[in-house]
Write an enzyme that holds these catalytic residues in place. Structure first.
Site, PDB file in Angstrom:
ATOM      1  N   THR A  87     -22.285  51.629  65.168  1.00  0.00           N
ATOM      2  CA  THR A  87     -23.480  51.301  64.188  1.00  0.00           C
ATOM      3  C   THR A  87     -24.665  50.755  64.892  1.00  0.00           C
ATOM      4  OG1 THR A  87     -22.230  49.042  63.775  1.00  0.00           O
ATOM      5  CG2 THR A  87     -21.922  50.707  62.152  1.00  0.00           C
TER       6      THR A  87
ATOM      7  N   LYS B  18     -15.474  50.343  68.041  1.00  0.00           N
ATOM      8  CA  LYS B  18     -16.909  50.090  67.858  1.00  0.00           C
ATOM      9  C   LYS B  18     -17.006  48.664  67.563  1.00  0.00           C
ATOM     10  CE  LYS B  18     -19.022  49.427  64.674  1.00  0.00           C
ATOM     11  NZ  LYS B  18     -19.738  48.434  63.814  1.00  0.00           N
TER      12      LYS B  18
ATOM     13  N   THR C 176      -9.960  42.751  64.786  1.00  0.00           N
ATOM     14  CA  THR C 176     -11.163  42.984  65.551  1.00  0.00           C
ATOM     15  C   THR C 176     -12.223  43.829  64.890  1.00  0.00           C
ATOM     16  OG1 THR C 176     -11.834  43.949  67.729  1.00  0.00           O
ATOM     17  CG2 THR C 176     -10.344  45.128  66.574  1.00  0.00           C
TER      18      THR C 176
ATOM     19  N   SER D 197     -33.412  45.846  57.126  1.00  0.00           N
ATOM     20  CA  SER D 197     -34.683  45.928  56.283  1.00  0.00           C
ATOM     21  C   SER D 197     -35.096  47.549  56.074  1.00  0.00           C
ATOM     22  CB  SER D 197     -35.709  45.229  57.151  1.00  0.00           C
ATOM     23  OG  SER D 197     -35.061  43.797  57.309  1.00  0.00           O
TER      24      SER D 197
END
Lengths: 409, 409
Positions: free
Chosen positions: A163, A189, A200, A409
């Site tokens: 991400t 990740k 985690t 956003s």
């Protein structure tokens, strides 16, 4: 993610490691458009019949639908084939009954396509919280994923689950057992919302070793306590933290109670945990916090995490300032037993403070030189007992603010 | 402080309030050069004989020498005259026996010069931690401070105690008691390292009311719990938090068990606490976090502080992003009892989420409009019980990083 981020300056210098194929595991990835455009965002790992799957998960009270689903599936129908499916871009957390339905729909489609029980399909989702997962975009690509499975796909899988990560994370170790070799390889990740609590971020470890669930699960929990539970980026605990370890048994080598296997597994998890810290959002320094002399190990954890999560300590490190007064502050607020007049503090090898005040002969320039390095070590001895813990974190920079004021956003 | 900071955009629009003289108290300030150049950095308050002094302090395990000294002096020799001396620039924390000696030297000099017992001289120090306090610079100016005492000096006193504050903080209320008026006026400093734990930053409140220590002390503690213990800027608890309330009795009006006085005192403390938040380092938004429906008040505090201290929540607010997923995350990690499917979340008046998922009819533009204001309200109902708490905080911006990566260097 609103825009591409530059690769962390703390990224491993060698880039993504060469991960070998692990017997009994095949991978595939696809761009399903869950949220991101122009990149892969779903990965599938197919595991051969008899694969043992162990794991740990976040203890958040608001954990996601996939986490709740994984928890109940651990240890069931261990002789059947299995699969792990992960999407990035949407965490399917706080999505109510629609979230549960999305997990069911995806798992059912994977089970049907691969011909395995639904109870052996583990799914994870990572990304924005609270928006319904467009699961039909995922079910639509399962056939494609099935058709493109390959033993060599682990590096692509590491990329598909990213991400805000700025680089994919992988690690591999081998263990020699009776003259034969088992391999442990993992991917992870994680970059922000990192303060694991018994789990985690997303971590998947694969091995061709043979080991049953009752032996593997405690091994995984123990290794997690000394690795992923010792890192923090920003003190914020995810709703989705998941660690799954799959032992396919393809090597034919039984590793039950074998210390060499345990060492290899822990080393892979340790490496991945530190890679997550090295990709901490906005990080420019890799920070080791060593606490010794605490009244208990629990107190050592309180002190180490109080230091590692203090915004004032982390901003001082970003400013390369050996501001040991902020270490004193963080010890004081931690809640752990502490005696100001027994504290010893070091930056790197430089003795900064002892006996409740600055050390005789302390020269700030020495500590300042240590702070200029990419790796910063803070050591605190409480002088009270034998409790000890080492945790790993990063500094707090304006880039962390920029990433998180813009993200979503 | 390395450089002058611009005044916080959240500073009270009217500037520093007009604080009246309080009978029985005189103030003076001086530039002693403790650390800063070109500004006052020491303030003295002289209190008439019979003044009652109550207070609360940080519970940090590494609290400073002046805090430890104040704690033992509370409630002693109440009929003698008294004094409060405060320096900025150096907190005299973690300075070992030299720190204790510095407190003794300053207090002794004040006692001698003012002709009062040393046990009635309260000192505070605020600023950098761990560097020896150059107390001879302070003892050298006590005669000057004594010679310049004035009933009108409270505004100057508010300025002399500032460190990273961008504006001085003052507040005043009156209470009508039997047709006569008592006045409560206070000053405070604080901007970073703000997460008070039974105390606060430096706060001094003065009143001409008459009340004994045994009545005033519990009143102060209670008011502190609902004011200073409900604010946080950055989760970091100071080694020096000090609140002193001095009741001179000059009005001749006894306020023991008087609710009007209690209301006025609490209002002054509430006003000062919010002014500290409004001067939070780098703050651009004043944030109210309302938690209701918790299983207990203690749980309400865990949830409210978990939200108010979350860097991901605070950066989302800075980015004017109604990212309610991060509120869910903060509830989940708080440690409080929580049921995801009973959570209700509002930004301002906008219902965002209920029953474990986004609210029907939620339109993000409505919440986004609320986030653009200078005052942001986050309301969380846990749907479990009657535990409730409201806390106040600010957003986390790149300016916080800039201030704290540079401070002290």
């Amino acid at each position: 993610m609103a825009k591409a981020l530059p690769v962390s300056p703390l990224a491993p210098k060698g880039g993504f490691p060469a991960l070998p194929a692990i017997g009994g595991v095949r991978f595939s990835t696809v761009a399903a458009g869950v949220r991101y455009a122009g990149r892969t965002d779903v990965m599938l790992a197919e595991l051969q019949p008899g694969t043992t799957i162990a794991g740990t998960f976040t203890r958040s009270k608001t954990r996601s639908a996939p986490v709740l689903d994984c928890e109940v599936k651990l240890g069931r129908e261990a002789q059947a084939g299995a699969a792990i499916l992960v999407n990035s871009g949407n965490s399917n957390a706080f999505t109510g009954t629609r979230g549960v339905e999305a997990v069911r729909a995806v798992a059912a489609q994977v089970a049907t396509t691969l011909g395995i029980p639904e109870a052996r399909v583990f799914t994870s989702s990572t990304g924005v919280i609270g928006e319904p997962l467009p699961h039909e975009r995922i079910t639509a690509v399962i056939e494609t994923l099935h058709d493109t499975l390959s033993g060599d796909g682990i590096a692509d899988a590491a990329r598909a689950i990213m991400t805000t990560d700025t680089y994919p994370k992988g690690s591999v170790r081998t263990a020699e057992i009776g003259g034969r070799t088992v391999t442990v390889a993992g991917i992870a990740k994680g970059s922000g919302m990192i303060a694991p609590d018994m789990g985690t971020m997303l971590v998947y470890v694969f091995t061709d070793a043979r080991i049953g669930f009752d032996a593997l699960q405690p091994l995984v929990k123990g290794a997690c306590d000394s690795t992923f539970n010792c890192i923090t980026v920003d003190s914020d605990t995810s709703t989705s933290d998941t660690l799954l370890v799959a032992a396919t048994g393809a090597s034919g080598i039984d590793v039950t109670d074998n210390p060499a296997f345990s060492t290899a597994l822990t080393a892979v998890m340790d490496d991945l945990a530190k890679q997550v810290v090295r990709d901490g959002e906005g990080a420019t320094k890799f920070v080791t916090v060593n606490v010794t002399g605490a009244a208990s190990d629990a107190d050592a954890r309180l002190v180490a995490m109080s230091i590692a999560n203090s915004p004032l300590v982390k901003t001082a490190i970003a400013g390369e300032d050996p501001n040991w007064g902020r270490i004193v502050m963080a010890v004081g607020k931690s809640g752990a037993e502490a005696d100001r007049d027994r504290l010893t503090i070091r930056f790197g090898e430089v003795l900064v403070a002892q006996n409740g005040m600055v050390a005789p002969g302390y020269v700030e320039a020495d500590a300042a030189a240590h702070m200029k390095g990419e790796e910063v070590m803070i050591s605190v001895d409480l002088g009270l007992g034998s409790g000890a813990l080492t945790v790993f974190t990063c500094d707090l920079t304006a880039q962390y603010i920029a990433i998180n004021a813009d993200y979503r956003s």
